[in-house]
Motif scaffolding. Structure first.
Motif: not given
Lengths: 385, 339, 357
Positions: B264, B273-274, B276-277, B334, C220
């Motif tokens: 991830s 597209k991101k 779900a980190r 995932q 982030q």
């Protein structure tokens, strides 16, 4: 930011050849020595120094032939003669293409008994090339009496750098002294090199206990002040040794102390090169230890050794000079620059016979030239940076 | 795809580096660089090994080659006669014979080539050292090798400084191929290269594999590269293998929470597209002083009591899918976002 | 000191008010013995308020030198030409300064460096001095640009360290850079850069040396801080994945020139320059599994004594002799906000990641 700078650097060695295609080829197939030579050539000062040093060593090699007199020949009439001027013109004969010197006439001051010399304009001595003079033994091998230049009469006074207090020609003595002093630098370094390479190499390659022992020995040696150590060792040499034995004895003394620096360079280089990927690649290729050392490690730090040597030769020469000057190294009748300077130890010399300091200028010149040369070599030592 | 035989089988391989302290060099502890690792590689296969810096993947690669002596464990390698031999039990003479079959491609194309040797000497060195060729035959073989990796025989007399990074890497590959190896460890072989050059080298490695039937242990920190080149992938964390699986399985259905987090974290080259980190908290464990139980438990969002207490078993959870996690059967994790 | 200050009326056009830094025809040349190295050769960029401009390219394309030029820290013997127009001051009375015209050691540029424009580097150890504590160094930046009061500076430093997610900031203040882990060091450097409230943050490959999981944290963090403070970011990287994640606008550089300049979505779904398209095809990923990658032939030429025409000519599959290698190729406007330096930009099928599935 650094990567940009490194890129130029790598480009610098590349670009000098990219302009013309045929030269590109030369760059691409250039070995490390070729690259180093190209880089060294750009260092003007080092090139100049190299030429001066070559001339100095040539003069030392051919000193018998180059010097107009032999070093121990005394001219009792001419003690402490100042340097003569070289003349091309005189009132009597007018202009002459052949240079000449005037005789020196001594006068003694009646009050102070000080001797002074004046040029005796009535007695010119013409200087010729390839004259017969005092006999000498070239390189100790064969007898000859041909000197590069001098007067027709071998006993005529011609002292271009003056004479010492025994009436010996200083110029000839300086040339002969150069042989001893300059050779001392080279011979001293040979032994240093052997010791440094061997002990440094062992220390770096074997590591472990050997390394610890050698490194602690080095620590011990370098924490002793050099001059007293030299003096102690020099004093330990038997008094009845011949001049030659003392000479080699001193070389050994200097090497015993001098190998430490080189050994550290060698050890450091081996340690870092051992970690290089190409060393591991060689090992994985099945190369033996011997092959790795001789084919991969040695060529990689050979240039650094040359630099290190170049920079330590002057130290050795200075060391010899210092000991001889203090009277515990080489002794008269051996002629070295240090021995010559013994004559210049007092104030009287400085005041009345300043030409006796000439050997010092030669020492300074040699040391400076070696340092400049070392600088240039150091810059060129790693052409791949 | 018919399943071919294993060429390499590593069992409980360990490499502990001793930490020495003080004047007397007393042993103060161990850095567990490689800690009980199991995996196998099949003939003609590329096994990708991925992990973050300091996870021991390079040490593992070198232990397999015995460029570093492993502390413990078995490294079975299939000899040319088809029998499996333990490399760790070989004496230096036997090892030398095996070295022809196992080669290494380095990360740094600059330090891995001796700048003072010509390409011909670099590529020919393994042949000379092993007495495999000399004279005209040597020259011919080197020429063949150099052309095989996409360089021209004109380049033979040149020195490494005349080449760009990509070309140097090709020289390194030619050297690795010289002894006709069957198994090659690629240690971050394309990490130092620009994307466009990296693609060239990846293509080359793939072509050579097809042509010569090579097996690769491909070590990289770059998930994209691993995903592209590998048939199967192993993930390492603090000296331990946490998961091995077929590439598609691993990227689609990871079974270990660390694999999930790693996948991830990879930036996706697609702005629409991101991921779900899962942003991991804390620091990577210190291999000199690892936590109890599962080394990943302090950072694992699924961690339970058992994870803190017990070292997870290395077990098979599906075909060719191994994992070291207590919760592998319970969790649904995932996979990577398809790009 | 000849400083060109152009007063701008407060109510300039709305679109224009957004722009806080404009780079016009920037050239950075290094004059070496061997010739002129054109590291950056005619670059135009616009940085909008609160937006991220990504600059992407391979090593040697001039992306880092561009960022150095913005702060006027180009190493010797580089020269900077062109215009770098920075809008200073509040929106009420802003003035535009041309950074190129400033003395690169002068007072004004020093107040801009680390003040209005801050920079973070790839290797944080290079940004920190090893002999001072992290706290002292961050406080120094604050004392230079924000306040003169020591205790106030200390408070701001702590606050900033907290805001970049430093664990245990009070203790970290007194630690030396080498005591921090890679990710923490990067956070500390970001804290130092942000401490002076810059309008623009230049990030030069800030995550290249980091592991993916740490990179994810740092990316982030930068995005969060950008949201919070409204700082504009110039993000330099070679990684298209990072570009996709971080940027609003993207400039693709090749051999010192911008070859494609557009917003991130257009770039990834409608790239038109052959180099950009080739870059996308070079990225290894699932889509390319079991396929050969479409790599670019050859290597990047060295930016010295280059031939006329398009820099990509020697490696381009679309190149046409007599057309591409004759004169300099200008930057064509393909559509609103999409500029491409290619003669065939219009006739080509757009590339990028979007077309593969």
């Amino acid at each position: 930011m650094n990567t940009v700078v490194e890129k130029w650097k790598s480009y610098r060695i590349r670009s000098k050849t990219t302009k013309k295609p045929e030269k590109t080829e030369a760059f691409e197939v250039a070995s490390q020595w070729q690259l180093m030579w190209w880089k060294f050539k750009k260092h003007k000062m080092a090139m100049f120094s190299a030429i001066v040093l070559i001339l100095l060593y040539l003069s030392a090699i051919f000193c018998e032939f180059l010097s107009p007199k032999v070093p121990l020949e005394r001219f009792s009439e001419y003690k402490n003669t100042p340097p003569q001027g070289i003349h091309f013109y005189s009132k009597e004969t007018g202009f002459s293409l052949r240079p000449f010197v005037y005789d020196m006439k001594m006068t003694v001051d009646q009050k102070t008994f000080r001797r002074t010399f004046q040029e005796d304009k009535s007695k010119p001595y013409y200087i010729y090339f390839f004259v017969k003079g005092s006999e000498y033994k070239m390189w100790g091998l064969f007898n000859s009496d041909i000197h590069l230049f001098g007067t027709k009469d071998p006993n005529a006074p011609m002292f271009l750098a003056g004479t010492d207090d025994l009436g010996r020609d200083l110029l000839s003595r300086m040339l002969y002294g150069g042989r001893i002093s300059l050779a001392f630098g080279i011979l001293g370094i040979v032994l240093t090199l052997v010791l440094g390479l061997l002990l440094g190499g062992l220390s770096g390659y074997l590591g472990g206990f050997t390394d610890t022992v050698i490194q602690r020995t080095i620590d011990l040696l370098i924490c002793i002040p050099t001059i007293p150590l030299w003096m102690a060792l020099a004093a330990a040499m038997p008094r009845n040794w011949s001049a030659l034995e003392i000479y080699f004895g001193m070389i050994i003394i200097f090497s015993i102390i001098g190998w430490t620096g080189l050994a550290r360079v060698v050890r450091g280089k081996i340690l870092s090169l051992r970690e290089e990927d190409f060393t591991m690649a060689a090992r994985l290729a099945g190369a033996s230890d011997m092959r790795i050392v001789t084919k991969h490690l040695l060529p990689s730090f050979a240039s650094y050794i040359i630099v290190s040597i170049t920079l330590s030769i002057p130290a050795t020469i200075l060391g010899e000079t210092a000991l001889s000057f203090l009277g515990i190294g080489l002794m008269p009748p051996v002629v070295s620059w240090g021995v010559l300077l013994q004559d210049a130890q007092n104030l009287e010399t400085l005041a009345y016979h300043p030409w006796l300091l000439w050997p010092a200028s030669l020492i300074i010149l040699t040391v400076l030239m070696f340092n400049f040369l070392g600088d240039g070599l150091r810059d060129a030592a790693d052409p791949y940076k | 795809m018919s399943i071919s035989e294993e060429i390499l089988n590593v069992q409980s391989l360990k490499k502990y580096f001793v930490i020495k302290k003080g004047f007397l060099q007393r042993t103060a502890g161990y850095v567990k660089a490689v800690d009980d690792v199991n995996f196998y590689i099949r003939e003609g296969e590329t096994f990708g090994l991925v992990g973050e810096s300091g996870c021991g993947k390079t040490t593992l690669g070198r232990c397999v080659l015995r460029a570093i002596e492993p502390s413990e464990g078995v490294t079975l390698f299939r000899d040319r006669d088809g029998k499996m031999k333990d490399l760790n039990g070989l004496d230096s003479k036997e090892l030398r014979r095996f070295r022809r079959d196992i080669q290494l491609i380095f990360q740094d194309p600059y330090s891995s080539l001796n700048p003072r040797m010509t390409v011909e000497n670099i590529v020919g060195e393994p042949l000379v050292c092993n007495g495999m060729a000399s004279g005209e035959a040597l020259r011919e073989r080197v020429k063949e090798l150099v052309e095989m990796v996409g360089l021209s025989s004109r380049h033979l007399e040149r020195y490494p400084h005349a080449f760009s990074g990509g070309q140097r890497q090709r020289i390194g590959i030619a050297r690795a191929l010289a002894t006709n190896p069957r198994f090659i460890v690629c240690d971050e072989a394309v990490s130092a290269l620009d994307v466009s050059v990296q693609a060239q080298i990846l293509n080359l490695l793939r072509d050579l594999q097809k042509r010569l039937g090579l097996s690769y242990l491909f070590i990289s920190h770059d998930l994209g590269v691993i995903q592209h080149i590998s048939d199967r992938v192993g993930v390492m964390y603090v000296g331990r293998m946490v998961e091995t699986a077929k590439t598609d399985d691993l990227f689609k259905q990871p079974k270990h929470p660390y694999t999930e987090a790693l996948l991830s974290a990879k930036p996706i080259p697609d702005p629409r597209k991101k991921a779900a980190r899962i942003v991991l908290s804390g620091e990577v464990a210190n291999p000199a002083n690892p936590p109890s139980g599962c080394y990943f438990h302090p950072r694992c969002q699924y961690a339970q009591d058992v994870c803190r207490k017990k070292k997870p078993e290395w077990r098979e959870v599906g075909p060719d899918h191994f994992v070291a996690c207590h919760l592998a059967d319970e969790l649904t994790l995932q996979g990577a976002v398809k790009s | 000191m000849s400083v060109n200050i152009k007063k701008q009326s407060a109510g300039a056009g709305a679109a224009n008010a957004d722009v806080i830094l404009e780079v016009k025809d920037l050239k950075v040349h290094f004059h070496l013995d061997e010739g002129k190295l054109k590291s950056v050769d005619g670059v135009n960029l616009t940085i909008r308020k609160g937006k991220t401009l990504g600059i992407v390219g391979e090593s040697g394309c001039g992306k880092s030198v561009t960022s150095q030029a913005l702060l006027r820290i180009v190493p010797h013997p580089g020269t900077v030409e062109g215009q770098i127009l920075l809008k200073r001051g509040n929106t009420g009375n802003s003035e535009t300064v041309d950074l190129v015209k400033l003395d690169d050691k002068g007072k004004e540029i020093r107040s801009i460096r680390g003040g209005e424009i801050a920079m973070i580097f790839q290797e944080p150890m290079k940004a920190f001095s090893p002999i001072h504590t992290v706290g002292d160094q961050i406080m120094e930046a604050i004392l230079l640009h924000r306040t003169k009061d020591d205790s106030e500076a200390r408070r701001i430093a702590l606050e900033t360290l907290q805001s970049v997610g430093m664990s245990n900031p009070v203790q970290r203040m007194n630690e030396f850079p080498h005591q921090l882990s890679g990710g923490m060091r990067q956070r500390a450097m970001i804290a130092m850069a942000l401490a002076s409230h810059p309008n623009i943050l230049i990030a030069d490959e800030p995550t290249t040396a980091l592991d993916v999981t740490v990179q994810a944290q740092v990316l982030q963090l930068i995005n969060e801080l950008k949201e919070k403070t409204g700082t504009s970011v110039i993000f330099i990287t070679h990684d298209l994945g990072v570009i996709a994640e971080m940027s609003d606008d993207v400039a693709v550089m090749y051999l010192g020139k911008v070859v494609e300049y557009t917003d991130v979505d257009t770039l990834f779904y409608g790239a038109r320059h052959p180099y950009t398209k080739a870059l996308f095809h070079s990225i290894p990923s699932v889509a390319s599994r079991n396929k050969r990658l479409e790599s670019i032939e050859g290597t990047v030429p060295f930016p010295m004594n280059l031939p006329e025409g398009c820099g990509f000519y020697s490696r381009c599959p679309r190149a046409e002799d007599g057309l591409c290698n004759v004169t300099e190729i200008p930057l064509f406007k393909v559509s609103e906000n999409h500029y491409v330096r290619c003669l065939f930009a219009e006739e080509q099928n757009p590339g990028g990641v979007g077309n593969e599935h």
